[in-house]
Design an enzyme around this catalytic site. Structure first.
Site, mmCIF file in Angstrom:
data_model
loop_
_atom_site.group_PDB
_atom_site.id
_atom_site.type_symbol
_atom_site.label_atom_id
_atom_site.label_comp_id
_atom_site.label_asym_id
_atom_site.label_seq_id
_atom_site.Cartn_x
_atom_site.Cartn_y
_atom_site.Cartn_z
ATOM 1 N N ARG A 70 -24.661 -5.565 0.318
ATOM 2 C CA ARG A 70 -24.311 -6.893 0.813
ATOM 3 C C ARG A 70 -24.777 -7.166 2.237
ATOM 4 N NH1 ARG A 70 -20.913 -5.906 -2.984
ATOM 5 N NH2 ARG A 70 -21.310 -3.800 -2.312
ATOM 6 N N THR A 71 -24.531 -6.201 3.107
ATOM 7 C CA THR A 71 -24.865 -6.464 4.506
ATOM 8 C C THR A 71 -26.371 -6.636 4.628
ATOM 9 O OG1 THR A 71 -22.991 -5.092 5.102
ATOM 10 C CG2 THR A 71 -24.510 -5.651 6.870
ATOM 11 N N ARG A 121 -28.397 -0.642 10.611
ATOM 12 C CA ARG A 121 -27.242 0.119 10.129
ATOM 13 C C ARG A 121 -27.606 1.584 10.259
ATOM 14 N NH1 ARG A 121 -23.655 -0.568 4.735
ATOM 15 N NH2 ARG A 121 -22.831 -2.198 6.054
ATOM 16 N N LYS A 157 -42.091 12.721 10.504
ATOM 17 C CA LYS A 157 -43.072 13.509 11.267
ATOM 18 C C LYS A 157 -42.472 14.034 12.569
ATOM 19 C CE LYS A 157 -46.768 10.367 9.823
ATOM 20 N NZ LYS A 157 -47.696 9.358 10.376
ATOM 21 N N HIS A 179 -18.173 -2.380 12.539
ATOM 22 C CA HIS A 179 -18.986 -3.237 11.682
ATOM 23 C C HIS A 179 -18.668 -4.672 12.114
ATOM 24 C CE1 HIS A 179 -21.263 -4.614 8.396
ATOM 25 N NE2 HIS A 179 -20.708 -3.971 7.400
HETATM 26 C C1 NCD Z 1 -18.474 -1.686 4.029
HETATM 27 C C2 NCD Z 1 -19.251 -0.756 4.948
HETATM 28 O O1 NCD Z 1 -20.413 -0.468 4.710
HETATM 29 O O2 NCD Z 1 -18.630 -0.359 5.915
HETATM 30 N N1 NCD Z 1 -19.274 -2.458 3.188
HETATM 31 C C3 NCD Z 1 -19.872 -3.603 3.661
HETATM 32 O O3 NCD Z 1 -20.608 -3.591 4.613
HETATM 33 N N2 NCD Z 1 -19.552 -4.744 3.055
HETATM 34 C C4 NCD Z 1 -17.320 -1.068 3.341
HETATM 35 C C5 NCD Z 1 -17.513 0.173 2.539
HETATM 36 O O4 NCD Z 1 -18.587 0.711 2.393
HETATM 37 O O5 NCD Z 1 -16.491 0.628 2.014
#
Ligand code: NCD
Length: 362
Positions: free
Chosen positions: A90-91, A140, A119, A174
């Site tokens: 989703r993100t 991320r 590398k 997050h």
């Molecule tokens: C979450 C995450 O990655 O922290 N998911 C997200 O970004 N919607 C929650 C999770 O992974 O449980």
């Protein structure tokens, strides 16, 4: 398991990151405007109210073909990089689509095995490389603090800084998930006085889940909110969050069952047990007791909403999806719109959207 190349030492970083957060934050803004988005603590109430107003406006503009085409031209001259070296659905997709709504061209790395990190290039050098080609980095990363280090590095060390957005940093934060969560709360409580004074239950793995941490920080922006944390004792919310809440006078309670928070909560924020962090299978027995099923629905307030950052496993029964109070699919879509608005704010396009967007409102 992806093996990450070791991070490098940079003179000045250790000193910088040992300063209190409030002293570090100014580096991540420019001319009173947020530049790097790294922590929930960067958002205050005027910012949130403004962002959500803009989010609503963009959603309305995007309803028509003409509006969508107009939005698409706003950043057609710019490029964004999505560096997602930790799993994401989703993100990643909501940021990608937010970029596309505003016209950004995008490129991505989702696995360091396919980049020069294999590398032996350090992750910091990889980031500097991205900044040579793009105008924005959305990342991320499994390591806490790496997004901040990246932003510091680009601001202080490189001659081509670009904004960095933290799309999930290890077990820590997050912040853009918290933005969409609060937007969802606000929309859901529009008719009943907004978020002020509401009781928010957060359920599941509160110790290792970063979404509840970032969401807890944002609650300081609303008056009289009470948080009910429901988790197995080993997975209760961290000491640092408790200290934060105490120092901001935010009322919270710790519970060890889901049942005990159901009757009082205006929102029930379910989360997944984060067993990828298990050392020796400690999560195994904890699922059942913190799962929401049809049998719980009657014990909730009639207007209480059910949220989840997703992905879910067993913690919400699929039969709950049909209940009108289940808002997690809408919450997921809200992510795309709040992230679109956030990009516009970082680049200052909000002014154009405010000034010219009326043309596309029906
Ligand atoms: C979450 C995450 O990655 O922290 N998911 C997200 O970004 N919607 C929650 C999770 O992974 O449980």
């Amino acid at each position: 398991m992806v093996k990450h190349t070791a991070q490098r030492e940079f003179e000045g970083w250790k000193e910088f990151c040992s300063r209190p957060l409030q002293e570090r934050l100014p580096l991540f803004s420019r001319d009173g405007r947020i530049y790097d988005v790294l922590f929930s603590q960067q958002f205050n109430r005027p910012f949130l109210d403004f962002l959500y107003g803009l989010t609503n406006r963009i959603r309305r503009i995007a309803k028509s073909r003409e509006g969508m085409i107009w939005l698409h031209k706003l950043h057609a001259h710019q490029r964004a990089m999505l560096y997602f070296v930790q799993p994401s659905t989703r993100t990643f997709l909501s940021f990608l689509n937010a970029c596309h709504i505003l016209g950004f061209h995008t490129s991505e790395i989702r696995d360091p095995q396919t980049s020069s990190e294999i590398k032996g290039e350090s992750p910091e050098d990889s980031i500097r490389t991205f900044s040579s080609y793009v105008d924005l980095i959305i990342m991320r990363h499994p390591q806490e603090g790496f997004a901040e280090k990246t932003a510091w590095l680009l601001n202080d060390f490189s001659d081509r800084p670009v904004p960095v957005i933290n799309a999930g940093s290890g077990r820590d934060q997050h912040p853009t998930q918290a933005l969409l969560d609060v937007y969802t709360l606000q929309r859901s409580f529009e008719e009943i006085g907004g978020i002020d004074g509401k009781v928010i239950a957060m359920v599941g793995d509160l110790n290792r889940g970063r979404t509840v941490r970032s969401l807890s920080y944002l609650m300081k922006n609303y008056n009289g909110v009470k948080i009910l944390y429901a988790a197995p004792p080993a997975f209760q919310i961290g000491e640092d969050i408790r200290e934060f809440l105490q120092s901001h006078g935010i009322h919270y309670e710790e519970h060890d069952s889901l049942e005990s928070v159901l009757p009082e909560a205006d929102a029930i924020y379910m989360t997944r047990i984060q067993d990828e962090h298990d050392v020796k299978g400690e999560s195994q027995s904890e699922y059942e007791a913190f799962s929401l099923g049809k049998e719980h629905l009657a014990r909730m307030k009639p207007h209480a909403i059910i949220m989840h950052p997703l992905p879910r496993r067993g913690e919400i029964d699929v039969m709950v999806d049909k209940d009108p109070r289940a808002v997690y699919w809408r919450q997921e879509r809200n992510g795309m719109w709040t992230r679109t608005a956030l990009l516009a704010v970082i680049f200052g396009t909000d002014e154009k959207i405010e000034a010219e967007g009326d043309l596309f409102l029906s």
